[in-house]
Design an enzyme around this catalytic site. Structure first.
Site, short mmCIF file in Angstrom:
data_model
loop_
_atom_site.label_atom_id
_atom_site.label_comp_id
_atom_site.label_asym_id
_atom_site.label_seq_id
_atom_site.Cartn_x
_atom_site.Cartn_y
_atom_site.Cartn_z
N GLN A 249 0.82 -1.21 0.00
CA GLN A 249 0.00 0.00 0.00
C GLN A 249 0.85 1.26 0.00
OE1 GLN A 249 -3.02 -2.06 3.11
NE2 GLN A 249 -3.44 0.09 2.77
N ARG A 396 -8.79 -0.43 7.98
CA ARG A 396 -9.76 0.48 7.36
C ARG A 396 -10.18 1.58 8.32
NH1 ARG A 396 -14.22 -1.28 2.79
NH2 ARG A 396 -14.67 0.84 2.12
N CYS A 397 -9.19 2.18 8.96
CA CYS A 397 -9.46 3.34 9.80
C CYS A 397 -8.21 4.17 9.87
CB CYS A 397 -9.92 2.94 11.20
SG CYS A 397 -8.59 2.52 12.34
N GLU A 766 -13.11 4.99 4.92
CA GLU A 766 -13.05 4.30 6.21
C GLU A 766 -14.18 4.70 7.15
OE1 GLU A 766 -9.09 5.42 7.07
OE2 GLU A 766 -8.23 3.71 6.04
#
Length: 812
Positions: A249, A396-397, A766
């Site tokens: 990523q 996902r935050c 998110e």
């Protein structure tokens, strides 16, 4: 690299004027370009989807290079044990096995058996003296075929002396069992962190009319992306060049880490991150398997491929959460929230390997005052080692925001119930008002903009909240259990301003490079890396908005460190707030040059020109104009003398502030009193992510995120026994919701632009994963509050509900 982080108090640098403001809220998506241009606001179909739906995506496992060999990993069956001996003779005698690499081999190769983590801790690549978590990498086997390598790892004999493991972070704080005895300080305590004003908060609590307290545990969970981690490393000895295909990523950050670990010059390392089958934060850290694969290629001088299998992935890496929270909330006699006290124990596993900004060991957890106006708050977090794999992935935050939101939304619900107030009315009374912006939170955050009442009002209207409350009362009279849960969250994304945010010392800016060809087509390269977010479409729409080029004529590339400008990657909802802004700013640089060329072509002064969608036209004479395509051609054929030819620009965007998307979610559940089954009847999600680039992509992000929020709320949990064995290391035991379990998501929106962002956008990927779990938990607890149930830790399963119903005499 530091191996122990000293005690610290969080610091926030002052923000420039205009980075926080009272901004009008609307319901209408802003569209300023025609369909042929397809700039911001258009529901453009994703440009990347044709290759995906035809099965033509290119992932790491699709990479096949001449002479490629395969790596597999011997993993520890113990969570804590001394390594007495590694005997690889039988494996090496297997036809097709080329090498077995151990920690001793890495040590002899230049102390490569240790590597830095992104939080400036250290982590074993391959251990020499002992293992410190179950499924830890012990040694690697390289063979000519993947299945030969898989068979050969069973032939490596490792003698262990089991040691007592510590898996409870509270026990770890006693230092009875030391996890990392390689550290100078023989303690499991890694760091201590505080935010807010302790004295002011203590004073608030001393005079509070009502105080509620709760212990909240957010268990360890796993990102469980469709694609596991993998790499193809290809070292060319003749060129002294390392080419790496990997599931990354953050390709540029990983290249820098590889240069630091291997000693190879950074300019001789190329990392290519091709299509990625989901990341969710799990492909930000550098895992030992990556380093081993690269070292194997260095040793053998040929391409080496490593692809995790599903059980390896579930047992060894990509873990998140594991926060043990004790929270107190104070209110005055009028029901106004006045203060918050939080103590949290962060179970980091065997290394602090989180991808948090360096100055924020607990991430952005201090956003935990949420959407509520209060006088004071004080937050403490202690990080500890345990005999678990390293955790801390920002699943996902945005760096622990999920934990912060879950805590405050549960506490607000508990306080509302304690005071006998409706949870919606209680929130409306305690929200930060729009006219309070610029707003600075008691823990130091300067929120950019917000209108929390508008979002909650809309959600309540969408499902007729007052009618549902009446229905709930009627059902209770009949012995039926119905619950309504609210989550009115504020997130903080877009790290970040370089003054405060870095990873391993690298400032958290991001980048864009745009090049317009003579024929008016464009190439745009970014320092981020999509894992399904739709960057090839949304970035093209941002550039189209700024320059009037059709989005279909703009090719977006990212993920190759040899061609993309240096950036910090995609995670924590930072792509649009940082790289999207860089794209807009680079386009504006191009437009400024294009204006000079247009003035030259039209033989007027620059001040005589105005921009109209895709052309510069003479003021008062709209027929006299030059389109961006004509200007692009002239940039290579007829530009003013003395001007540099070409039409391109690069921008490294350093945001003045983070962005603060928000939303209000309402969940309605029905509980089966006989079985404890939980049925989500309705779920309304109203999000505000500022100006919207592509509504279709935003809606897709939200629906996917809501399903990922449902997962930890009701299904997901990584469980360890007392010896540190992972009991949920397969998908038979680690439960993931499918389309069958997912309810119909009902979406709404408000639009409150960011005042400091070039296009007013905030980020959205998110928010639903952050906001959904507390809405579901609040609904389930709300259904049983009258029975005496105050709190249930997630995941809230039918078994937990049934046991509570039995405890309170509702069922036998």
């Amino acid at each position: 690299m530091a191996t122990h982080l000293d005690d610290r108090t969080e610091h926030h640098s002052p923000k420039p004027e205009g980075s926080s403001a009272n901004v009008p809220t609307s319901d209408d998506v802003r569209i300023t370009t025609p369909a042929k241009v397809c700039g911001m606001g258009h529901r453009m179909k994703r440009k990347e989807d044709p290759r995906f739906i035809q099965g033509r995506g290119r992932y790491v496992d699709d990479v096949k290079l001449p002479g490629m060999v395969y790596m597999d990993i011997v993993r520890s069956p113990y969570a804590h044990a001394k390594i007495l001996k590694i005997d690889a003779s039988e494996a090496l005698a297997t036809p097709g096995v080329l090498a077995v690499i151990t920690g001793e081999d890495l040590k002899k190769a230049g102390n490569l058996h240790w590597m830095p983590t992104l939080m400036s801790d250290t982590q074993m690549v391959l251990p020499i003296e002992k293992v410190v978590y179950y499924a830890q990498e012990v040694c690697v086997v390289i063979a000519t075929e993947r299945y030969i390598a898989a068979d050969a790892i069973e032939k490596v004999q490792v003698d262990y002396e089991p040691l007592e493991a510590v898996v409870d972070p509270h026990d770890a704080l006693t230092d009875r069992v030391i996890v990392r005895d390689d550290k100078p300080k023989k303690t499991n305590h890694i760091w201590h962190w505080e935010a807010g004003d302790k004295a002011a908060t203590d004073a608030i609590f001393a005079s509070a009319a009502t105080v509620v307290e709760e212990k909240i545990y957010l268990p360890r969970i796993h990102v469980s992306s469709i694609e596991t981690c993998g790499m193809v490393a290809n070292y060319d000895k003749a060129r002294s060049h390392m080419q790496i295909y990997m599931t990354s990523q953050a390709p540029h950050a990983h290249r820098t880490v590889f240069a630091l670990v291997s000693g190879l010059p950074e300019h001789m390392i190329q990392i290519i991150s091709p299509d990625i089958g989901g990341g969710f934060g799990g492909k930000v850290p550098v895992y030992p398997g990556y380093v081993c694969c690269a070292v194997a290629s260095l040793v053998l001088g040929r391409p080496v491929k490593w692809i995790e299998d599903r059980s390896e992935n579930l047992q060894a890496d990509s873990f998140a959460r594991d926060y043990h929270i004790t929270a107190k909330l104070a209110a005055d006699k009028h029901g106004k929230i006045t203060g918050l006290q939080v103590y949290t124990l962060s179970d980091c596993g065997a290394a602090d390997a989180a991808a948090n900004p360096s100055k924020f060991p607990a991430g952005l957890y201090s956003i935990c005052t949420g959407s509520y106006d209060m006088k004071a708050a004080h937050v403490i977090v202690d990080g500890v080692y345990t005999n678990k794999p390293p955790g801390g992935v920002a699943y996902r935050c945005s760096f622990r925001v999920t934990e912060a939101v879950h805590m405050i939304e549960r506490m607000v619900d508990i306080m509302a119930h304690q005071l006998g107030e409706d949870p919606a009315d209680f929130r409306l009374k305690n929200f930060i008002r729009p006219d309070q912006f610029p707003y600075k939170s008691p823990t130091g955050w300067e929120y950019d903009s917000g209108n929390y009442k508008a979002a909650l009002d809309k959600a309540m209207t969408m499902l007729d909240y007052r009618a549902l409350r009446k229905e709930q009362l009627e059902k209770r009279k009949k012995g039926q259990l119905m619950g309504i849960g609210i989550s009115s969250f504020t997130e903080v994304v877009g790290a970040g301003p370089s003054k405060d945010y870095d990873i391993l010392g690298i400032k958290m800016f991001d980048s864009a490079e745009i090049r317009i060809h003579p024929t008016g087509k464009a190439m745009a390269r970014f320092g981020t890396k999509s894992q399904g977010q739709g960057h090839e479409t949304t970035y093209a729409q941002i550039v189209a908005e700024e320059l009037g080029l059709p989005a279909s004529d703009i090719q977006v590339e990212e993920g190759d460190t040899d061609t993309a400008p240096y950036g910090l990657g995609t995670y924590a909802s930072r792509s649009t707030p940082t790289a999207g802004a860089a794209g807009a700013m680079a386009a504006r640089k191009i437009k400024a040059k294009a204006k000079k060329i247009a003035a030259h072509l039209l033989e007027v002064g620059e001040d005589d020109l105005e921009w109209n969608v895709d052309s510069f036209q003479v003021k008062g004479s709209p027929d006299r104009k030059k389109s961006i395509q004509e200007i692009a051609f002239a940039a290579y054929t007829n530009h003013p003398q003395g001007m540099e030819a070409g039409l391109e620009a690069t921008d490294y965007y350093d945001p003045p502030n983070l962005t603060f998307p928000f939303g209000s979610y309402i969940c309605v559940v029905d509980l089966d009193t006989g079985t404890g089954e939980i049925k989500i009847r309705r779920f309304v999600a109203v999000d505000d992510c500022g100006n919207i680039i592509n509504p279709m992509i935003v809606e897709g992000q939200i629906e996917g995120g809501l399903t990922m929020g449902l997962a930890p709320a009701m299904y997901e949990e990584i469980v360890y026994d007392a010896n540190g064995q992972n009991l949920t290391g397969t998908l038979a035991d680690y439960l993931l919701p499918t389309a069958v379990e997912s309810p119909k998501w009902e979406l709404g929106k408000t639009i409150t632009p960011s005042p400091h962002h070039p296009i007013g956008a905030k980020g959205v990927g998110e928010s639903p994963t952050v906001g959904a779990p507390p809405a579901i938990a609040n609904a389930i607890v709300d259904a049983m509050w009258h029975l005496g149930v105050r709190h249930i830790d997630i995941p809230i399963t039918p078994q937990k509900v049934w046991r509570l119903l039995r405890k309170h005499g509702v069922t036998d």
